[in-house]
Every structure is written in C-alpha cells, then in structure tokens.
Write an enzyme that holds these catalytic residues in place. Structure first.
Site, mmCIF file in Angstrom:
data_model
loop_
_atom_site.group_PDB
_atom_site.id
_atom_site.type_symbol
_atom_site.label_atom_id
_atom_site.label_comp_id
_atom_site.label_asym_id
_atom_site.label_seq_id
_atom_site.Cartn_x
_atom_site.Cartn_y
_atom_site.Cartn_z
ATOM 1 N N GLY A 241 0.789 -1.229 0.000
ATOM 2 C CA GLY A 241 0.000 0.000 0.000
ATOM 3 C C GLY A 241 0.820 1.278 0.000
ATOM 4 O O GLY A 241 0.494 2.228 -0.706
ATOM 5 N N ARG B 281 13.230 3.663 -0.114
ATOM 6 C CA ARG B 281 13.122 4.993 0.504
ATOM 7 C C ARG B 281 12.076 4.959 1.603
ATOM 8 O O ARG B 281 10.964 4.471 1.404
ATOM 9 C CB ARG B 281 12.732 6.011 -0.556
ATOM 10 C CG ARG B 281 12.403 7.368 -0.003
ATOM 11 C CD ARG B 281 12.140 8.354 -1.130
ATOM 12 N NE ARG B 281 13.386 8.878 -1.663
ATOM 13 C CZ ARG B 281 13.524 9.325 -2.910
ATOM 14 N NH1 ARG B 281 12.510 9.297 -3.754
ATOM 15 N NH2 ARG B 281 14.685 9.795 -3.317
ATOM 16 N N ASN C 50 8.320 8.186 5.422
ATOM 17 C CA ASN C 50 8.132 8.951 6.661
ATOM 18 C C ASN C 50 8.703 8.115 7.812
ATOM 19 O O ASN C 50 8.153 7.076 8.154
ATOM 20 C CB ASN C 50 6.636 9.229 6.884
ATOM 21 C CG ASN C 50 6.382 10.051 8.143
ATOM 22 O OD1 ASN C 50 7.118 9.959 9.140
ATOM 23 N ND2 ASN C 50 5.344 10.866 8.102
ATOM 24 N N GLU D 250 5.118 -5.134 6.721
ATOM 25 C CA GLU D 250 5.138 -6.538 7.149
ATOM 26 C C GLU D 250 6.549 -7.022 7.435
ATOM 27 O O GLU D 250 6.744 -7.997 8.154
ATOM 28 C CB GLU D 250 4.466 -7.399 6.075
ATOM 29 C CG GLU D 250 3.043 -6.924 5.827
ATOM 30 C CD GLU D 250 2.185 -7.872 5.009
ATOM 31 O OE1 GLU D 250 2.748 -8.692 4.265
ATOM 32 O OE2 GLU D 250 0.951 -7.780 5.122
#
Ligand code: FAD
Ligand code: SF4
Lengths: 316, 735
Positions: B514, B618, B621, B695
């Site tokens: 996602g 990357r 956040n 995960e």
C-alpha cells in the site's frame, strides 16, 4: 442480556431478605464480573439488588488485633491500605497482581471472592457445561484444558477459582462474615467458603440463597516475609497459570496457598511442616491425589518451582 | 502512467516533505474521537437500527430446524434474516465459505441469522432466543492427523506449490553436515482492536456501506457478487480502520448481514461482530507443519536446502505459503520447496500480516540458528556466508537491492552482539537466565496498480482523492507528503480523502504494497495535474518547477491559487507496472536482534531489548515507518510467546475466542525497542523508489526471540508459541 429490574438495598439484612424472596435476583457490587456474564447470558438474573450503597466500605481494626475489611472495599483501596501493606503484604501483592487498575478501582472484596471461573467452555453458551447448565455435561474434559484445574476437580467439572485475592486470604486464615435473610449472621472460615465441584459444580460456595457478605476479617498479623508470586504467559493482565501465596518466617516455617490449580484456594496445612525440607517435599503433599490432564500437568511442576524460587528469595 | 523503466531523478528526490519526520495528519482526529469509524456513523436523521449476528453452534453439519418466532416477537425486533429468507445469495470469489450459512454449516460460528432491532441490547437479547437444531456431520479438525491426506492444490496455486533447482536429494545425501528438523506454527487470530463492523443503508436498489475494510474495490465487487446486484449500485466507505492485519482484506459477514438486515428492516442497520466471531467467524492465519533440511560444507556453505510445509483449510481455501522465503533467502545450488494442503473444517485460514513469510521464517530462522550451533559458527556469520545477490532458483535474476548483510552487521554492532555467550544457559541476572537471538527479516516488495485524483483549488489547496485505506499505517500522511512534494506546497495545503469507492481505485492496504503503490498513484496523478496547470497558465511543462506554492518557468512565476482560478484544476491517473519486478527480484530485508530473560524457576519469558535494522527502499516517513516496524516487532512477541488459537479437535472450533483467552502482548511485555533504517532508494520499484515496510518488521522476529530463549536456557522449542509449560520439561533443576 435479558431485561431486568433494579433496586438499591438500604441495609445488608434488607438486601438479604429481598434476595431471598426472588429466586432470580442477584446482588451487584462493582459489576465487573456479573455484567460480563449477563451480557453473554451465562447468568440471567431478572432482578438486581445494588449493594453499593451499604455502609460496608471501611477497613477497621478488629477486637482481636486483626482487621475487618468491609465487603464493599474496592480492590485498589484494600491493596493500598497502610495496615494491609505493612502487616498483610501477601494480600496487597495478590490484589495488585490481579486484573487492571481500572478494574481494581471498581471490584469489591465480596465480588472478588465470588468471581466465577474462566473456563473457556463456560463462556461459550453453545457448548455443554455442567456449571452453567447443570447436567449438560462438561465439554472441557477431553478438550482444551491448559488453564484448568489439577486438584480438587471432579468428573463433572475441572474448572478453577481464577482469582488472586482469595489465595492470599486463604494463607492469612481469613473469615467471611455474612448476614442471612432472617437477619442471622455467621462467620465462615475461608477454607470452607468455596466448595469443591463434586456432582454439583454449579454450587460454588457455602452461601445460602440471599445471604450477603458483609466483611472479611483477618486475624492478628503473623509476621514473616509475605510473597505473592503469580505466574502467567504475559507480564500483566492475565489470569494465573499458577500462583503461590507464601508467608515465610525467619526460622523457615510458614504457610503456602496455591492458586490457579483448583476450584478453590488450595492449601494443605499438613504440607507446611515440610517447608524446611524445601518445595518438593511441600508440593508433594499439596498435590497428593492430583488429577492433571496431559495439557495441564505442568502446573504441578510449576507450583513446585515457583515455591522453590520463593524459598530462595526469602532465605535468611 | 506506465512504470516500466527504473525511475530517474524526479521531484520526490527533493525530499523536502517526503522522507521527513511528519506526525500523522489524521492524528488530531484520532485522539479527539472525531475520526469516525464504521460503527460510529450516526446522524440523528439516519434512524439507525441495530443488527446482531447468530453463529452456528456446530462446526460441520446441517441445520435441521430453526425457530425464529420468539426472536421475531421479542421487544423492539424489526427483522430476522436467515439463509431461507434472505433471497438468493452468492459466495464471493474470495470467500471459502458462505457469509450467511444454512442449512449446510461449514464452520463454527458461521453466521446463520441476523436479528435487527431498535437497540443493540434488544437485538442481542432476541438473537439468543433463536432455537436451532443441528444434525452434526463428522469433520476434520486436526492438522497433524490430516497431514498425510494433504494434496497439491489445483490450478495456478498448485503450479506454484513446488519448486526445485539442481538435485537436492543427492546433494543432501552427500553433504558434510546435515540438518533435518520439523517445526509447527499454530493458528493465529488477527485480534485487531476494532472488530469487523458495518453500517448499511439502502436507497432504492443502491446500497451504501460504511465499513472497516482494507480493499475498497475488492469489497465493492464482492458485495455486488454476494448480493447479486450491479457493482455500480454498491458504495463502500471506509475512511478509518481500527486495525486489519489482513482480516479486513475481504468482504466479511458484518457487511453482508448489515446489508441484508437493512433491506429487511427498511432502515439503515449497523452491526459489529462480537469478539468471539473475530476468531471463529472470520479468517485467521492457518497453522503449519514445516520440515526443513539443510546440507552444508564443513565451513557452513549451504549446498542443499529443502523446505516443505503443510497447512489445512476449508475446501476452496488456500495454501499458507510458508516456503516462499526459502526460495530466495539463502544461496545453495541444490534446492527444493513444496507445499501441501489438507482439508480441514475449521474456519477459513487466510492472509494475516506477512502471510507465508511470518510462519515460514518462524521455522527457517530457528533452523539457521540450530545449524549455526551444529557448525560451531556464529549465527550472524552463517547468514552472511550464505548471502546471495541473485535469485538462487533463477541465478540470472538479480535482486534490485539487497542489504541483508549490511542489516546484520549494523545490527550486530549496535546491539552488542559480540557480548553474546555462544554457550547456552551461561548468562544470569538474578533469577533471570539471559540470552540473545538473531534472525533475518525478509519480505518481497509487491506493486499494485493504484489510481488517484488530485484537485487544485483557488485557495491553493491540493485535495487528493483515492479509495486507498489507512488501517493505522499512516496512508493519509504519506499521501499528503507525496502531493505536497510534487506540487511544491507545504503539507498543511494538502487535504486527503480516502476509503470511498467513488474515488479512483487504488492498491488498497495489504501485502505491504500500500505505501509504495498508493503514493506512486498519487505521484502519477500529480504529474498529470502539473501538466494541466502548466497548460492552463501557458507554461511549457517540460521546464516548469513547482515550489513555494508557485509554478515557475524561467523568471516567470504564478501562485498556485491564482493558477487554479475559480474553477480549479483536476487531474487523475493510475500507476501501472511493467515487467521490472519479473526481471529483478524486489525485496525488503532486515535483521532482528533481541535479548530475553527466562525466569530460572518458573520459565516465564520476558523480553528485555529489541532492535530491528531494516533496508526497505526509501522511507517515506520515518515516524510512521518506525511505528509499523515496532508494531510488527510487538506482534512478533505475541507470535513467539503467547498467540495460539487453541483448537478443540473434537468439536472443531477455536476455544479461546476472546481477548482474555487469546493473549497478545500488553505494554508490560514490551521493553525498549529500536529501529534503524538503512539508507536505500530503489529506482526499480516505483517513482517513489520506496518499498513496503509494514510486514517486514514481523518477518523473523519470533524466531529471533525463540533463538534467544535457547541461548538463555539451552532448551530448544520447535512448536510455537514458546511457552513456559514446554520449557519446563527441560529447564535446569532448581531447589
Ligand atoms: C478483564 C478482567 C480481568 C481480570 N483479571 C483478574 C485477575 O487477574 N485476578 C483476579 O483475581 N481477578 C481478575 N478479574 C476478576 C475481578 O477481580 C472480579 O471481576 C471482581 O473482583 C468482581 O468484583 P465486583 O465487585 O465487580 O463483583 P460483581 O461483578 O458486582 O459481583 C460478582 C458476584 O458477587 C456477588 N456479590 C457481590 N457483592 C456481594 C455481597 N456483598 N454479598 C454477596 N454476593 C455479592 C454478585 O451477585 C456476583 O455474583 C478480572 C476481571 C476482568 C473483567
Ligand atoms: S470444566 Fe466446569 S466450567 Fe468448564 S466446561 Fe466443564 S463443567 Fe463447565
């Protein structure tokens, strides 16, 4: 949850007589056990008698140098009481090992004594359970039994008393004071308070219909080191796999009660004489005649090792 | 936008907003109770009624009679719906069993009726009045007993069940050092905080469902199939989700029962599954039995490796792909993996966070620890010796970026691994026996097609609309960061609207796809918006920049608010993927280092320290990514030491179906946790150059913990969860 009516009682005797007149009445104190059971329709009282307004929330010095704990004293207040912490540390520690802060703020002394088992089949109304529905059978026997009892159990029920407080009270030789519907009072030694299941696992205590608990008394302090060791799979907020309440004197004698293993706080006074010989000797007597299942036989070893740890910790 | 070549420099690389420590933009809503979850929708004019489900009281058989009269007559009851009265219903493509069962029962607590009443209490009380008689049929509930009947699944799943390269049998027979062990992992429940909940409301032949679901587009089409209506008549809303972990990937009974109840009652109906239904009515991670064989040289180089796994499921249910990681994680010329599926009549097993990887690594990463011990090698070194930079089954395929060795080395150094005593049972701290453990973390990156619509308005505000969900992961925030970076605005100038099926279809939340996929979709839409704005203001889109709330070209600049004009500018696009993921193996890596204490008397296990080092593309956040990893590490503690759905093998159900019986870690169980992200950008994954991380953090943790218990005590437990009763059998004597 079924519909129910509700009233407040003005005195213990009034509460008792009101309850005696209504077969489907129940007392409600903190409600932390009863309401859960009602939501799941494991218990379906049609009338609730609220005892919270009764003047039973004090901890007082008793004549014989002990203390008298009102039935409505909250678990938090009892655990933090100065006298309890100083003279009956095992009780304070047992209380703090139970449930969570929020629950302890609500839970009462009487309610805690009367909390019902945590057998998972008892909680599933689609499963037979002699305790929930007398005569329907016991689905736990032969099923998932890791949490269940190893001693004092019967062919009708192998559930445990799941609590912590009562285990410490058993080690302290507490007495349960009650009022009956006719106004008579009695004092029940905690050893006789909870009943073994036998053929009637639905009967869990010696209380008669309508009988109200008014207090729990503790005899004068006995000194010694007070330990409550609760063993569980996670660090907090879980019922005991095994718990040991111990009071160990400087000379190595003492008292031991075990929780999580039986339908009542389990204490075998004769076994205590063997304390100087070590935990194996004591537990061999405590668990004489035990009938564990394959899944829960570890509890016997665990109780023995738990006591070994306590004896090491309290040495000298 | 078709992504079929590695990304070059793009506006995301500026990292002014993306990659920054930005707290959740939806945080204030969540802590003030204004983030509305499915069960909380309530407007005075909605006139909501309440549904309560009835679950089958047997695991397999038939309903011989059902008496609903007393329930119908009970106070406040508006409707009772059963399979008999519901009209024709179909089974969704992604469901193994019907969501409204009867007369045939295929698992315990399969829903067989819904009662709708004015109040929740009335519905619940009436539900208990429904009398059901059953004819039981014998069922199969014991994986171990059913193992020998397990088969290769049919269709494409079966084709992927076995792989091999070289000649495992021969190489294993000839190996200098041989290792062969069998492990088991139990059934596990997602046990997320918010149970499955829905509010359904009909308007003519259209139904709107506020629900708690991870995959809006799947949910919409599955609902249409189940109810037999046109997908265009189904609207799904799921803006906030209180945890899913895979249990909300699919349409479940809450939504169907709410829709059926609402239709029957002629009122909007809300329904939440009672907690026991989460265990027995919905899906769970299925138990596995796994056999691992490894042959090595004297020096520890793997020459042969085999991993076989068995799990059970309802007919139509799928494999738990526990061997998938072994296909890629370690080198070795001769290899084989194999999975077999047994028919069981327990509730459906399906995806739970890191499906396949989590149980697979629970076994493989203990095996590596045992092998290291057998070889007298440090377990970190054994893993390093056997690193591979290519797909070992297809050596022509390289990993796009693989930093497993770097994760292990960095972790070992940071954690103080050199202080570990390789001899077990040696380190004491009071009554605690102390041990350290390590495991590799490894999960593949997956990309999914993902769309978004972006709108610039006359206030200079950029609004993103996509049916993406935020299941607690931080989607709102990373999507806002992406849009802010692309459009050259600050994050407070971005509004994000999620979880509405009327928005462009996104990747949804699952399989750790996602984060990367949905932001890539927003990237694509923003590229289209940049073009549209450039065109509108007459700039050449090839040489414009978007910065400081302005669009610039050469020495000309226009404020975005002005550029938008009073009508605003809208653009929409979808990111789609070419073959890069086939050409190169895109994966995420990590290393877990943990320290545990085991009480020498009681064998109680308590975690002391945890460190996870991750290399996962990357990091969009660092705050939300870290939350994902520490949450996963916590879940790994549950998997290692407490989580197990206890199967009643006679009656065919999960007995501990509440949060008192199914224990997950509490605060007191979780000590100091650290997470380090290695610098990495992977241009092969998407324009974001990111990968999944949700995960990865769970993969391998349980094995690291189990290895630490072994290091502390010398006792090796191969059946999860590692609990004190299992340890006690071999703990050193005391007293
Ligand atoms: C999530 C959870 C975790 C828990 N964990 C633990 C734990 O770890 N250890 C532990 O020991 N306990 C635990 N408990 C149980 C808790 O201690 C009990 O629920 C609590 O002590 C009950 O007290 P109460 O006042 O709320 O009782 P209520 O629920 O009000 O009543 C319980 C019973 O006592 C009867 N009763 C109440 N007062 C009187 C009276 N004066 N005379 C006669 N009958 C009376 C009621 O009729 C009822 O049958 C837990 C409970 C929950 C919900
Ligand atoms: S052990 Fe007791 S409480 Fe549990 S199912 Fe059997 S009878 Fe019921």
């Amino acid at each position: 949850m079924k519909q129910f009516t509700y009233e407040r009682a003005a005195s213990p005797a009034e509460a008792a007589s009101k309850a005696a007149n209504n077969q489907n009445a129940k007392f409600i104190a903190g409600g932390t056990n009863l309401l859960d059971l009602m939501k799941l329709e494991i218990e379906s009282p049609t009338h609730l008698i609220d005892v919270n307004g009764l003047d039973l929330d004090k901890i007082e010095q008793s004549e014989n140098g002990g203390v008298r704990i009102g039935a409505l004293v909250r678990n938090t207040d009892l655990a933090s009481d100065e006298r309890i912490r100083r003279d009956y540390g095992v009780l304070s520690r047992a209380l703090l090992a139970g449930a969570s802060g929020q629950l302890r703020n609500k839970a009462t002394t009487a309610g805690n004594l009367l909390q019902r088992t945590r057998c998972p089949y008892f909680y599933d109304t689609a499963q037979p359970c002699n305790k929930r529905k007398p005569g329907s059978g016991c689905s736990a026997i032969g099923g998932v039994t890791r949490q269940l009892g190893v001693i004092g159990v019967s062919d009708a029920c192998i559930a445990t008393h799941p609590g912590d407080m009562a285990i410490a009270m058993r080690a302290l030789d507490a007495t349960v004071e009650t009022v009956k519907p006719d106004g008579a009072t009695r004092a029940i030694p905690i050893a006789d308070f909870h009943k073994l299941p036998g053929d009637t696992p639905e009967i869990e205590t010696t209380l008669e219909r309508g009988e109200v608990i008014t207090a729990v008394t503790l005899p004068a302090p006995v000194g010694g080191k007070h330990v409550y060791r609760k063993v569980r799979d996670r660090a907090s907020y879980a019922f005991a796999l095994v718990s040991v309440a111990a009071i160990i004197q400087p000379d190595g004698t003492g008292r031991v009660a075990v929780g999580g293993v039986a339908p009542k706080p389990w204490r075998v006074e004769e076994a205590e004489a063997d304390l100087p010989q070590g935990s194996k000797a004591v537990m061999a007597k405590v668990f004489a005649g035990a009938k564990p299942t394959e899944e829960n036989s570890f509890k016997v070893t665990l109780a023995e090792r738990t006591l070994a740890g306590i004896l090491e910790e309290t040495k000298g | 936008m078709l992504f079929d070549r590695p990304a070059t420099t793009n506006p995301i690389d500026q990292m002014k907003v993306v990659g920054q420590h930005i707290t959740r933009i939806d945080g204030p809503k969540k802590v003030t109770g204004t983030a509305t979850y499915a069960y909380e929708w309530n407007h005075a004019n909605l006139n909501v009624a309440y549904g309560y489900p009835v679950g089958a009281g047997i695991a397999k058989g038939r309903i011989s009679s059902m008496d609903i009269q007393a329930a119908r007559n009970a106070p406040g009851v508006l409707a009772v719906v059963t399979a008999e009265t519901a009209g024709k219903l179909s089974k969704g493509k992604m469901n193994a069993a019907k969501l409204l069962g009867g007369p045939e029962i295929s698992h315990y607590h399969q829903a067989i009726a819904v009662v709708v009443a004015e109040t929740f209490e009335q519905a619940r009380a009436a539900a208990s009045l429904i009398k059901v008689d059953y004819v039981r049929a014998p069922g199969s509930y014991d994986l171990e007993a059913a193992k020998d009947t397990a088969k290769k699944p049919e269709g494409s799943e079966g084709e992927d069940a076995d792989t091999s390269a070289g000649n495992f049998d021969k190489a294993f027979a000839e190996a200098a050092v041989k290792f062969d062990q069998t492990y088991t992992t139990p059934d596990q429940s997602h046990a997320m905080m918010e149970p499955h909940s829905s509010l359904a409301m009909w308007d003519g032949d259209e139904v709107t469902v506020w629900t708690s679901n991870q995959m809006i587009a799947w949910n919409k089409s599955e609902m249409a199939i189940t109810l037999g209506i046109d997908p265009e008549k189904v609207h799904i809303m799921s803006p906030f989700v209180g945890g899913g972990f895979g249990s909300k990937l699919f349409l479940r009974s809450d939504a169907v029962l709410a829709a059926l109840g609402a239709k029957a009652a002629g009122r909007p109906v809300k329904l939440a599954l009672p907690r026991p239904f989460v265990m027995n009515n919905t899906t769970h991670r299925p138990a596995t039995i796994q056999r691992i064989r490894i042959g090595t040289t004297q020096e520890g180089k793997i020459t042969a490796i085999a991993h076989e796994s068995w799990n059970g499921n309802l007919p139509g249910g799928s494999l738990e792909t526990a061997v998938a990681q072994t296909r890629l994680l370690y080198a070795g010329e001769n290899r084989m993996t194999s999975m077999r599926l047994a028919a069981l009549d327990l509730p459906e097993g399906n995806a739970m966070r890191a499906p396949g990887e989590a149980p697979g690594l629970m076994a493989l990463e203990i095996a590596m620890d045992e092998l290291a011990e057998q070889l007298n090698l440090d377990p970190v070194e054994l893993r390093i010796i056997n690193d591979t930079q290519v797909d070992p089954e297809k050596p022509e395929r390289k990993f796009s970026h693989r930093q497993l060795v770097e994760c292990l080395r960095r972790g070992a150094e940071t954690f103080g691994w050199d202080k570990r005593n390789a001899e077990t049972g040696r380190v004491k701290d009071g009554r605690w026996m102390v041990g350290m453990g390590v495991a590799a973390a490894f999960r593949n990156n997956m990309n999914m097609k993902s769309g978004a619509r972006v709108r610039l308005d006359s206030e200079g505000v950029v609004t993103v609309e996509t049916d993406m969900t935020d299941i607690g992961t931080g989607s709102y925030t990373i999507i806002a960061q992406t849009a802010a970076e692309m459009m050259g605005v600050t994050i407070d100038k971005v509004a994000v609207e999620l979880g509405d099926s009327r928005f462009p279809a996104s990747s949804g939340s699952g399989g750790q796809w996602g984060g990367n996929s949905s932001t890539a979709g927003v990237y694509a839409a923003c590229v289209a918006l940049r073009d549209a704005i450039s065109q509108k203001v007459g700039f050449n889109s090839a040489d414009v920049t978007f910065a400081d709330g302005q669009i610039r070209s050469g020495n000309r600049s226009i404020a975005l608010a002005e550029a938008a004009g009073k009508d605003g500018v809208v653009a929409e696009d979808t990111i789609e993927y070419g073959d890069l993921a086939e050409e190169m193996q895109q994966s995420t890596f990590g290393a877990h280092f943990v320290e545990v204490g085991v009480d020498m008397y009681t064998a109680e296990i308590r975690v002391r320290r945890m460190l996870s080092v991750c290399a996962a593309g990357r990091i969009l956040n660092p705050i939300t990514a870290r939350s994902q990893v520490i949450g996963a590490m916590t879940m790994g503690v549950g998997g290692a030491f407490m989580e197990e759905l206890a199967v009643d093998k006679r009656r065919g159900f999960f007995v501990n179906h509440d949060l008192a019986g199914y224990e997950v870690p509490v605060h007191a169980d979780i000590p100091h946790q650290d997470v380090i992200f290695l610098d990495e950008t992977d241009p092969t994954t998407s324009p974001m150059k990111a990968k999944g991380v949700g995960e990865l953090g769970l993969c391998g943790v349980a094995a690291a913990l189990s290895n630490a218990v072994h290091n502390a005590t010398g006792v090796r437990i191969r059946d999860y969860p590692v609990t004190l009763d299992k340890l006690l059998r071999d703990m050193p004597q005391v007293g």
